[in-house]
Design a protein around this motif. Structure first.
Motif, PDB file in Angstrom:
ATOM      1  N   THR A 186      48.536  30.144  30.014  1.00  0.00           N
ATOM      2  CA  THR A 186      47.966  29.095  29.175  1.00  0.00           C
ATOM      3  C   THR A 186      48.757  29.044  27.878  1.00  0.00           C
ATOM      4  N   VAL A 187      48.469  28.030  27.077  1.00  0.00           N
ATOM      5  CA  VAL A 187      49.059  27.973  25.745  1.00  0.00           C
ATOM      6  C   VAL A 187      48.617  29.207  24.957  1.00  0.00           C
ATOM      7  N   GLN A 188      49.483  29.695  24.090  1.00  0.00           N
ATOM      8  CA  GLN A 188      49.158  30.856  23.268  1.00  0.00           C
ATOM      9  C   GLN A 188      48.866  30.431  21.832  1.00  0.00           C
ATOM     10  N   GLY A 189      48.141  31.291  21.122  1.00  0.00           N
ATOM     11  CA  GLY A 189      47.903  31.058  19.711  1.00  0.00           C
ATOM     12  C   GLY A 189      46.580  30.412  19.368  1.00  0.00           C
ATOM     13  N   LEU A 190      45.774  30.055  20.391  1.00  0.00           N
ATOM     14  CA  LEU A 190      44.450  29.491  20.149  1.00  0.00           C
ATOM     15  C   LEU A 190      43.391  30.576  20.326  1.00  0.00           C
ATOM     16  N   PRO A 191      42.207  30.417  19.717  1.00  0.00           N
ATOM     17  CA  PRO A 191      41.162  31.424  19.899  1.00  0.00           C
ATOM     18  C   PRO A 191      40.781  31.631  21.363  1.00  0.00           C
ATOM     19  N   THR A 192      40.946  30.586  22.176  1.00  0.00           N
ATOM     20  CA  THR A 192      40.572  30.679  23.590  1.00  0.00           C
ATOM     21  C   THR A 192      41.757  30.984  24.495  1.00  0.00           C
ATOM     22  N   SER A 193      42.933  31.220  23.921  1.00  0.00           N
ATOM     23  CA  SER A 193      44.117  31.493  24.741  1.00  0.00           C
ATOM     24  C   SER A 193      43.933  32.794  25.518  1.00  0.00           C
ATOM     25  N   MET A 194      44.349  32.751  26.785  1.00  0.00           N
ATOM     26  CA  MET A 194      44.251  33.932  27.639  1.00  0.00           C
ATOM     27  C   MET A 194      45.604  34.635  27.693  1.00  0.00           C
ATOM     28  N   PRO A 195      45.608  35.966  27.640  1.00  0.00           N
ATOM     29  CA  PRO A 195      46.875  36.699  27.741  1.00  0.00           C
ATOM     30  C   PRO A 195      47.461  36.572  29.136  1.00  0.00           C
ATOM     31  N   ALA A 196      48.779  36.663  29.221  1.00  0.00           N
ATOM     32  CA  ALA A 196      49.450  36.453  30.508  1.00  0.00           C
ATOM     33  C   ALA A 196      49.764  37.752  31.234  1.00  0.00           C
ATOM     34  N   ASP A 197      49.556  38.899  30.593  1.00  0.00           N
ATOM     35  CA  ASP A 197      49.980  40.167  31.184  1.00  0.00           C
ATOM     36  C   ASP A 197      48.826  40.916  31.840  1.00  0.00           C
ATOM     37  N   THR A 198      47.975  40.194  32.564  1.00  0.00           N
ATOM     38  CA  THR A 198      46.866  40.813  33.281  1.00  0.00           C
ATOM     39  C   THR A 198      47.401  41.764  34.345  1.00  0.00           C
ATOM     40  N   PRO A 199      46.863  42.971  34.440  1.00  0.00           N
ATOM     41  CA  PRO A 199      47.401  43.947  35.400  1.00  0.00           C
ATOM     42  C   PRO A 199      46.937  43.662  36.823  1.00  0.00           C
ATOM     43  N   ALA A 200      47.628  44.256  37.786  1.00  0.00           N
ATOM     44  CA  ALA A 200      47.182  44.209  39.179  1.00  0.00           C
ATOM     45  C   ALA A 200      46.045  45.210  39.364  1.00  0.00           C
ATOM     46  N   THR A 201      44.973  44.789  40.013  1.00  0.00           N
ATOM     47  CA  THR A 201      43.834  45.683  40.240  1.00  0.00           C
ATOM     48  C   THR A 201      43.538  45.882  41.719  1.00  0.00           C
ATOM     49  N   SER A 202      44.315  45.249  42.591  1.00  0.00           N
ATOM     50  CA  SER A 202      44.132  45.393  44.031  1.00  0.00           C
ATOM     51  C   SER A 202      45.481  45.559  44.694  1.00  0.00           C
ATOM     52  N   ALA A 203      45.565  46.493  45.626  1.00  0.00           N
ATOM     53  CA  ALA A 203      46.815  46.694  46.362  1.00  0.00           C
ATOM     54  C   ALA A 203      47.028  45.624  47.422  1.00  0.00           C
ATOM     55  N   ARG A 204      45.980  44.866  47.738  1.00  0.00           N
ATOM     56  CA  ARG A 204      46.090  43.857  48.802  1.00  0.00           C
ATOM     57  C   ARG A 204      46.581  42.516  48.286  1.00  0.00           C
ATOM     58  N   LEU A 205      46.104  42.114  47.097  1.00  0.00           N
ATOM     59  CA  LEU A 205      46.377  40.752  46.651  1.00  0.00           C
ATOM     60  C   LEU A 205      46.430  40.684  45.135  1.00  0.00           C
ATOM     61  N   ALA A 206      47.382  39.916  44.622  1.00  0.00           N
ATOM     62  CA  ALA A 206      47.422  39.518  43.212  1.00  0.00           C
ATOM     63  C   ALA A 206      47.461  37.999  43.168  1.00  0.00           C
ATOM     64  N   VAL A 207      46.874  37.422  42.118  1.00  0.00           N
ATOM     65  CA  VAL A 207      46.810  35.970  41.965  1.00  0.00           C
ATOM     66  C   VAL A 207      47.214  35.605  40.549  1.00  0.00           C
ATOM     67  N   VAL A 208      48.058  34.567  40.434  1.00  0.00           N
ATOM     68  CA  VAL A 208      48.423  34.009  39.134  1.00  0.00           C
ATOM     69  C   VAL A 208      48.114  32.522  39.180  1.00  0.00           C
TER      70      VAL A 208
END
Length: 306
Positions: free
Chosen positions: A190-212
């Motif tokens: 998402t766009v960065q710098g807004l109060p509602t902006s989401m970080p892009a470096d979410t970690p993998a939490t499942s060995a089966r599947l990752a989603v972006v």
């Protein structure tokens, strides 16, 4: 090393239909989905967020796509804590209190409707996108855990819309929480710098599947109309910057889904195709099919539960 499947969030958006992306003559639902599946191996089905689908609908989705095609299906709004219009509920449930008993009944009908995708091997994951109002804390964790317990045995992905879940001080707890639930953490752009902006470096939490999910970089993220929030045409430079993160996720999961939710017109499929091309040229060792791959003979879908 993950197989990387790239597609879009939906295939029936009115602006996409008007854009000319579909060839002439592809006006009916069957031809559109069959054509889409010749271009991409995965799609997000967002209509179940707005209304419960029927088993007949998902059976048709499975019949109109090749083996190995994946549908990532958004959870119905009531199941994620979003405001749900009474008219969106089945007629016999509209007078019921908005409580856990109602959510359990809605889940039962939702799961029944998606069973054709699961049994055919076409279900990628259920996508539980929780609203910005779901701030991290014990009550929120209990709400997510209950949703996961209903969906025991189903693939389950979580996208938070309150950035506090991934604040550096909170992120280790969120990561551990999702791993404990056997849930995929959805990374977003998402766009960065807004109060509602989401970080892009979410970690993998499942060995089966990752989603972006690529939501675009509109300065109106979190406000305005859907078109205001998601209107963006990704540049090659913006997508190139994602390649290290894509590679990092691919190294720790079996399958990686990358879905473009930017609008309008044909902006999403254009960005998806650009990223496919970049991965083939910059990361040629990665498996990035442009259409669905045929699964091994011994690959069987997991049985439904709950």
């Amino acid at each position: 090393m993950a197989e990387i499947l790239i597609g879009t969030c939906g295939w029936t958006d009115p602006e996409l239909l008007r854009s000319g992306w579909y060839p002439p003559g592809h006006r009916d639902a069957e031809k559109r989905l069959r054509h889409y599946a010749t271009r991409f191996p995965v799609v997000e089905a967002d209509s179940p967020y707005y209304a419960l689908p029927t088993p007949r609908t998902t059976t048709l989705w499975a019949d109109r796509t090749p083996p190995g095609f994946r549908f990532d299906v958004k959870a119905f709004s009531l199941l994620t804590g979003h405001r749900t219009r009474p008219a969106a509920l089945p007629a016999d449930l509209r007078g019921h209190p908005r409580d856990e008993a109602l959510r359990t009944e809605v889940w039962t009908r939702y799961a029944e409707a998606l069973t054709p995708l699961l049994r055919s091997g076409r279900l990628g994951t259920l996508l539980f996108q929780f609203p910005p109002s779901l701030a991290p804390g014990p009550d929120a964790e209990a709400f997510v855990r209950t949703a996961r317990e209903r969906a025991r045995g189903w693939p389950f992905a979580v996208e938070f819309r309150d950035p506090a879940w991934w604040h550096p001080a909170r992120a280790p707890r969120t990561t551990a929480f999702l791993k404990d639930l056997d849930a995929t953490a959805v990374a977003v752009d998402t766009v960065q710098g807004l109060p509602t902006s989401m970080p892009a470096d979410t970690p993998a939490t499942s060995a089966r599947l990752a989603v972006v999910r690529f939501h675009g970089r509109s300065p109106h993220w979190g406000t305005g109309t859907k078109e205001d929030r998601f209107r963006h045409a990704y540049t090659e430079r913006e997508l190139l910057a994602w390649l290290p993160r894509v590679q990092a996720l691919a190294e720790v999961t079996d399958e990686l889904h990358i879905l473009f939710n930017n609008c309008c017109g044909d902006a999403a499929p254009t960005a998806a195709r650009t990223l496919q091309d970049l991965l083939r040229t910059r990361l040629p060792h990665q498996r990035t099919p442009t259409t669905a791959r045929r699964p091994p003979a011994d690959e069987a879908p997991r049985p439904p539960s709950g």
